[in-house]
Motif scaffolding. Structure first.
Motif, PDB file in Angstrom:
ATOM      1  N   HIS A  41       0.754  -0.859   0.200  1.00  0.00           N
ATOM      2  CA  HIS A  41       0.101  -0.018   0.053  1.00  0.00           C
ATOM      3  C   HIS A  41       0.584   0.961  -0.487  1.00  0.00           C
ATOM      4  CE1 HIS A  41       0.201   1.805   3.996  1.00  0.00           C
ATOM      5  NE2 HIS A  41      -0.959   2.813   3.526  1.00  0.00           N
ATOM      6  N   LYS A  42       1.745   1.139   0.333  1.00  0.00           N
ATOM      7  CA  LYS A  42       2.843   2.309  -0.236  1.00  0.00           C
ATOM      8  C   LYS A  42       4.154   3.074  -0.953  1.00  0.00           C
ATOM      9  CE  LYS A  42       3.480   3.507   4.418  1.00  0.00           C
ATOM     10  NZ  LYS A  42       3.600   5.577   4.979  1.00  0.00           N
ATOM     11  N   ILE A  43       3.523   1.190  -1.886  1.00  0.00           N
ATOM     12  CA  ILE A  43       4.149   1.846  -4.033  1.00  0.00           C
ATOM     13  C   ILE A  43       2.459   2.171  -4.651  1.00  0.00           C
ATOM     14  CG2 ILE A  43       4.063   0.459  -5.918  1.00  0.00           C
ATOM     15  CD1 ILE A  43       5.840  -1.855  -3.500  1.00  0.00           C
ATOM     16  N   PRO A  44       3.315   3.859  -4.718  1.00  0.00           N
ATOM     17  CA  PRO A  44       2.156   4.311  -5.363  1.00  0.00           C
ATOM     18  C   PRO A  44       1.186   3.561  -6.887  1.00  0.00           C
ATOM     19  CG  PRO A  44       4.114   5.713  -5.278  1.00  0.00           C
ATOM     20  CD  PRO A  44       4.437   4.544  -4.880  1.00  0.00           C
ATOM     21  N   TYR A  45       0.097   3.848  -7.299  1.00  0.00           N
ATOM     22  CA  TYR A  45      -0.400   2.531  -7.292  1.00  0.00           C
ATOM     23  C   TYR A  45      -0.257   2.216  -9.781  1.00  0.00           C
ATOM     24  CZ  TYR A  45      -4.074   5.664  -8.554  1.00  0.00           C
ATOM     25  OH  TYR A  45      -5.036   6.542  -9.719  1.00  0.00           O
ATOM     26  N   ARG A  46       0.668   3.633  -9.229  1.00  0.00           N
ATOM     27  CA  ARG A  46       0.789   3.735 -11.469  1.00  0.00           C
ATOM     28  C   ARG A  46       1.743   2.722 -11.533  1.00  0.00           C
ATOM     29  NH1 ARG A  46       2.923   7.953  -8.518  1.00  0.00           N
ATOM     30  NH2 ARG A  46       4.801   8.961  -8.544  1.00  0.00           N
ATOM     31  N   TYR A  47       2.647   2.228 -10.546  1.00  0.00           N
ATOM     32  CA  TYR A  47       3.453   1.593 -10.810  1.00  0.00           C
ATOM     33  C   TYR A  47       2.917   0.001 -11.142  1.00  0.00           C
ATOM     34  CZ  TYR A  47       6.528   4.407  -8.920  1.00  0.00           C
ATOM     35  OH  TYR A  47       7.773   5.942  -8.619  1.00  0.00           O
ATOM     36  N   PHE A  48       2.064   0.135 -10.472  1.00  0.00           N
ATOM     37  CA  PHE A  48       1.802  -1.653 -10.746  1.00  0.00           C
ATOM     38  C   PHE A  48       1.288  -1.068 -12.552  1.00  0.00           C
ATOM     39  CE2 PHE A  48      -0.668  -1.392  -6.163  1.00  0.00           C
ATOM     40  CZ  PHE A  48       1.256  -1.878  -5.742  1.00  0.00           C
ATOM     41  N   ARG A  49       1.117  -0.452 -12.583  1.00  0.00           N
ATOM     42  CA  ARG A  49       0.862  -0.257 -14.608  1.00  0.00           C
ATOM     43  C   ARG A  49       1.784  -1.291 -15.665  1.00  0.00           C
ATOM     44  NH1 ARG A  49      -2.982   3.101 -16.536  1.00  0.00           N
ATOM     45  NH2 ARG A  49      -1.535   2.832 -18.999  1.00  0.00           N
ATOM     46  N   GLY A  50       3.488  -0.739 -15.117  1.00  0.00           N
ATOM     47  CA  GLY A  50       4.987  -1.212 -15.512  1.00  0.00           C
ATOM     48  C   GLY A  50       4.892  -2.378 -14.942  1.00  0.00           C
ATOM     49  N   LEU A  51       4.459  -2.513 -13.782  1.00  0.00           N
ATOM     50  CA  LEU A  51       5.484  -4.499 -13.274  1.00  0.00           C
ATOM     51  C   LEU A  51       4.278  -5.685 -13.734  1.00  0.00           C
ATOM     52  CD1 LEU A  51       5.522  -3.295  -9.282  1.00  0.00           C
ATOM     53  CD2 LEU A  51       7.005  -4.209 -10.386  1.00  0.00           C
ATOM     54  N   SER A  52       2.756  -5.074 -13.742  1.00  0.00           N
ATOM     55  CA  SER A  52       2.046  -6.008 -14.245  1.00  0.00           C
ATOM     56  C   SER A  52       2.899  -6.509 -15.829  1.00  0.00           C
ATOM     57  CB  SER A  52       0.437  -5.339 -14.986  1.00  0.00           C
ATOM     58  OG  SER A  52       0.513  -4.029 -15.962  1.00  0.00           O
ATOM     59  N   ILE A  53       3.273  -5.651 -16.749  1.00  0.00           N
ATOM     60  CA  ILE A  53       3.945  -6.402 -17.955  1.00  0.00           C
ATOM     61  C   ILE A  53       5.005  -7.140 -17.387  1.00  0.00           C
ATOM     62  CG2 ILE A  53       4.942  -5.758 -19.942  1.00  0.00           C
ATOM     63  CD1 ILE A  53       3.537  -2.889 -19.775  1.00  0.00           C
ATOM     64  N   ILE A  54       6.133  -6.583 -16.882  1.00  0.00           N
ATOM     65  CA  ILE A  54       7.357  -7.797 -16.002  1.00  0.00           C
ATOM     66  C   ILE A  54       6.712  -8.578 -15.129  1.00  0.00           C
ATOM     67  CG2 ILE A  54       8.760  -7.061 -14.728  1.00  0.00           C
ATOM     68  CD1 ILE A  54       9.046  -4.569 -14.982  1.00  0.00           C
ATOM     69  N   ALA A  55       5.317  -8.471 -14.518  1.00  0.00           N
ATOM     70  CA  ALA A  55       5.560  -9.994 -13.756  1.00  0.00           C
ATOM     71  C   ALA A  55       4.468 -10.563 -14.806  1.00  0.00           C
ATOM     72  CB  ALA A  55       4.532  -9.558 -12.238  1.00  0.00           C
ATOM     73  N   LEU A  56       3.147 -10.657 -15.562  1.00  0.00           N
ATOM     74  CA  LEU A  56       3.439 -11.438 -16.658  1.00  0.00           C
ATOM     75  C   LEU A  56       4.047 -12.851 -16.652  1.00  0.00           C
ATOM     76  CD1 LEU A  56      -0.435 -12.382 -17.197  1.00  0.00           C
ATOM     77  CD2 LEU A  56       0.836 -10.547 -19.425  1.00  0.00           C
ATOM     78  N   PRO A  57       4.983 -12.606 -18.173  1.00  0.00           N
ATOM     79  CA  PRO A  57       5.576 -13.689 -18.053  1.00  0.00           C
ATOM     80  C   PRO A  57       6.376 -14.131 -16.781  1.00  0.00           C
ATOM     81  CG  PRO A  57       6.488 -11.926 -19.290  1.00  0.00           C
ATOM     82  CD  PRO A  57       5.570 -11.187 -18.731  1.00  0.00           C
ATOM     83  N   ALA A  58       6.731 -13.765 -16.061  1.00  0.00           N
ATOM     84  CA  ALA A  58       7.094 -14.646 -14.874  1.00  0.00           C
ATOM     85  C   ALA A  58       6.301 -15.329 -14.512  1.00  0.00           C
ATOM     86  CB  ALA A  58       7.450 -13.880 -13.536  1.00  0.00           C
ATOM     87  N   VAL A  59       4.995 -14.909 -13.773  1.00  0.00           N
ATOM     88  CA  VAL A  59       3.741 -16.558 -13.606  1.00  0.00           C
ATOM     89  C   VAL A  59       3.618 -16.656 -14.667  1.00  0.00           C
ATOM     90  CG1 VAL A  59       1.168 -15.656 -13.495  1.00  0.00           C
ATOM     91  CG2 VAL A  59       2.566 -13.973 -11.947  1.00  0.00           C
ATOM     92  N   ILE A  60       3.762 -16.748 -15.783  1.00  0.00           N
ATOM     93  CA  ILE A  60       3.162 -17.745 -17.207  1.00  0.00           C
ATOM     94  C   ILE A  60       4.163 -18.811 -17.006  1.00  0.00           C
ATOM     95  CG2 ILE A  60       3.741 -18.655 -19.226  1.00  0.00           C
ATOM     96  CD1 ILE A  60       2.308 -15.655 -19.740  1.00  0.00           C
TER      97      ILE A  60
END
Length: 371
Positions: A41-60
């Motif tokens: 909750h301390k992370i500005p949520y705008r960072y989640f936009r780019g982090l989702s692109i990074i995390a999706l291949p890792a999740v796959i």
């Protein structure tokens, strides 16, 4: 308290009779979960936009490893779990995949807001990742796949995705599920017992036959009926000694048995309050991404809770879905706290200018700003 009470069954089956270690383990899961919530909750949520692109291949990649690893727990097939080397604990990758995928879909929908798009333009950036993740989860966990797909459909509907395109996706999803079931029936060695389990659960739910497969739901209803209005009292459940998964999938039945109809309704009311607060946070967010993020990661929590309660009272077939923030199990608690942390980030940062919120979409920018 209900988890501690229900753990006596686990202590008898898998331990030395002492319930303290199960209490300590559940407490540690909760502490780590709320630490995740606070940190996220301390992370500005705008960072989640780019982090989702990074995390999706890792999740796959994690989902592929999970399928290949084929972990068993207690001698049963548990290919939805991955065992972390060196540490030794197991982790359910599909729950992490659900949070990441919903964040990714929210990011894409916010990026095409007010743009005229064609169905072909959305196939690769939106639907290919969605169906790839669902295809990797489906062989081991149909209920989670169905919930994620339903939440994605709801999210893209709220995000303004054209209805005619959405109809095509629904048809494609039904077709892919049919092909999977037929393939599993034709080649039973590839996906042993999974499709048969789904079919038997649905048949037991619809036919109302008194079979061995109905044992769980019958014990659950006995527990609920025994609780009556005020319950038997904390720790005084009887059915926890007979009901499988009493501390996880069927914890709601134990809650009603010990705390009665009053306790069951209070817990349901708390989840409805959470739903109300999610709507408020989404409404007050200044950006489309913030609104869709809250809905995408928050709504599945309430939806899963209602499904868990519906299973306990036989309004829904047995699914194996836990009760968020209540049931035992570290992965469920941690991923629920991760999602709630993201929601709180939106609530805390809603005063930031919309322009700033909508520009951080490059994963490299996210990493550089985070560093």
């Amino acid at each position: 308290m209900p988890v501690y009470s229900a753990s006596s069954n686990l202590a008898y089956l898998y331990g030395d009779g002492s319930t303290f270690k199960f209490l300590a383990k559940h407490f540690a899961h909760l502490v780590l979960g709320f630490a995740i919530l606070y940190g996220v909750h301390k992370i500005p949520y705008r960072y989640f936009r780019g982090l989702s692109i990074i995390a999706l291949p890792a999740v796959i990649i994690l989902l592929l490893i999970t399928i290949a690893q084929g972990t068993t727990i207690g001698g049963a097939n548990a290919s939805r779990w991955i065992r972390v080397p060196l540490v030794g604990f197991t982790f359910q990758t599909s729950t992490l995949a659900a949070v990441v995928l919903m964040t990714y879909v929210a990011r894409y929908l916010s990026s095409i807001k007010d743009k005229a798009i064609t169905f072909k333009e959305t196939l690769l950036p939106l639907w290919l990742p969605v169906f790839l993740v669902l295809a990797l989860i489906l062989p081991a966990n149909f209920s989670t796949t169905a919930i994620i797909f339903a939440m994605v459909v709801l999210l893209v509907f709220i995000g303004g995705y054209p209805l005619r395109y959405l109809g095509i996706i629904l048809g494609a999803g039904f077709l892919m599920l049919t092909l999977f079931v037929l393939s599993a029936k034709a080649f039973p060695g590839v996906f042993p017992n999974r499709v048969d389990t789904w079919i038997s659960r649905i048949e037991n739910f619809t036919d109302k036959k008194d079979t061995e497969a109905d044992y769980q739901i019958e014990r659950s209803k006995i527990a609920i009926a025994s609780g009556m209005v005020t319950g038997l009292g904390p720790g005084k459940s009887v059915q926890k000694n007979f009901l499988p998964q009493s501390s996880s999938d069927f914890i709601y039945a134990i809650i009603v048995e010990e705390w009665g109809l009053v306790g069951g309704l209070v817990l349901m009311f708390l989840y409805l309050i959470l739903l109300f607060r999610l709507v408020i946070v989404a409404h007050k967010s200044n950006s489309m991404f913030g609104k869709l993020l809250v809905i995408g990661v928050g709504l599945p929590i309430v939806f899963q809770a209602l499904i868990n309660m519906a299973v306990a009272v036989e309004l829904f077939p047995v699914t194996g879905q836990t009760l968020p923030l209540i049931s035992s199990g570290g992965t469920s608690i941690w991923m629920t706290c991760l999602a709630l942390g993201m929601v709180l980030s939106v609530a805390a940062k809603r005063e930031i200018e919309k322009k700033d919120l909508e520009t951080t979409d490059n994963p490299l920018d996210v990493l550089s700003q985070a560093m």
